[in-house]
Enzyme design. Structure first.
Site, PDB file in Angstrom:
ATOM      1  N   ARG A 100     -54.143  63.636  76.077  1.00 36.70           N
ATOM      2  CA  ARG A 100     -53.728  64.079  77.225  1.00 36.70           C
ATOM      3  C   ARG A 100     -53.246  65.474  77.262  1.00 36.70           C
ATOM      4  O   ARG A 100     -52.307  65.798  77.890  1.00 36.70           O
ATOM      5  CB  ARG A 100     -52.981  63.331  78.142  1.00 36.70           C
ATOM      6  N   SER A 137     -59.994  61.688  83.885  1.00 36.71           N
ATOM      7  CA  SER A 137     -60.646  63.155  83.709  1.00 36.71           C
ATOM      8  C   SER A 137     -62.357  63.218  84.020  1.00 36.71           C
ATOM      9  O   SER A 137     -62.902  62.043  83.809  1.00 36.71           O
ATOM     10  CB  SER A 137     -60.523  63.837  82.514  1.00 36.71           C
ATOM     11  N   LEU A 150     -62.611  61.574  76.536  1.00 31.60           N
ATOM     12  CA  LEU A 150     -62.243  62.139  77.790  1.00 31.60           C
ATOM     13  C   LEU A 150     -61.383  61.011  78.516  1.00 31.60           C
ATOM     14  O   LEU A 150     -62.009  59.990  78.944  1.00 31.60           O
ATOM     15  CB  LEU A 150     -63.635  62.488  78.613  1.00 31.60           C
ATOM     16  N   ASP A 151     -60.195  61.248  79.156  1.00 32.39           N
ATOM     17  CA  ASP A 151     -59.512  60.199  79.789  1.00 32.39           C
ATOM     18  C   ASP A 151     -60.229  59.690  80.829  1.00 32.39           C
ATOM     19  O   ASP A 151     -60.797  60.325  81.535  1.00 32.39           O
ATOM     20  CB  ASP A 151     -58.134  60.986  80.187  1.00 32.39           C
ATOM     21  N   ARG A 152     -59.720  58.551  81.221  1.00 30.36           N
ATOM     22  CA  ARG A 152     -60.492  57.814  82.420  1.00 30.36           C
ATOM     23  C   ARG A 152     -60.323  58.710  83.522  1.00 30.36           C
ATOM     24  O   ARG A 152     -61.097  58.634  84.600  1.00 30.36           O
ATOM     25  CB  ARG A 152     -59.629  56.416  82.413  1.00 30.36           C
TER      26      ARG A 152
END
Length: 178
Positions: free
Chosen positions: A141, A46, A42-44
């Site tokens: 992403r 998000s 999970l992106d930073r």
């Protein structure tokens, strides 16, 4: 063992931050359990549900796109997407790395959630809208790129479920066994 973790904004989906000149928050700041690893990323920037497990086969099954586990996100976008934009997401969107699979998407009321720190940028002249968006793949992403491709950039992104696992009322930075 399976852990459900509500990853806060700004936290990396890994236990160490090698190679960064400044220390960034990682999973080790929140989860002190030996031998568990994230099943997916999970992106930073998000937030939301991240699964961690000590079972390599379970980790692969959760993370591998060939199993097509549905992942549902609450997405706050800039603007108010019309039906044509939502239909494009439902059919699949062309990105620079190819077409996405069709997504399930619907408009939702603003969810009752925790405030983000730092808060999103708000522009008085531009409305925003919340969507519930479900995908069955996991490109880098991807949600952000999909909403931008239909003209509505993502302001905030919260993953609320992976397969049958749900975030429910788990507070940011808190985990529980699942």
């Amino acid at each position: 063992m399976l852990i459900l973790f509500n990853k806060p904004y700004g936290v990396l989906s890994q236990f160490t931050d090698r190679g960064s000149p400044t220390a960034r928050a990682t999973l080790s700041d929140y989860v002190d359990l030996p031998g568990v690893y994230p099943a997916g990323r999970l992106d930073r920037d998000s937030e939301g549900l991240l699964l961690l497990t000590d079972d390599g086969r379970q980790q692969a099954r959760i993370a591998d796109p060939k199993f097509k586990l549905p992942k549902t996100y609450w997405v706050q976008v800039e603007g108010d997407p019309d039906d044509a934009a939502l239909d494009r997401l439902r059919r699949g969107v062309r990105l620079n790395d190819g077409d996405t699979r069709p997504a399930d998407v619907e408009r939702i009321d603003a969810p009752a959630i925790w405030p983000r720190d730092p808060p999103i940028r708000v522009r008085a002249a531009i409305p925003d809208r919340w969507l519930s968006l479900t995908i069955r793949e996991g490109r880098n992403r991807q949600i952000r790129r999909m909403t931008a491709a239909v003209g509505f950039p993502t302001l905030r992104l919260i993953r609320v479920s992976i397969g049958d696992w749900r975030l429910r009322d788990l507070a940011p930075g808190i985990w529980r066994e699942g």
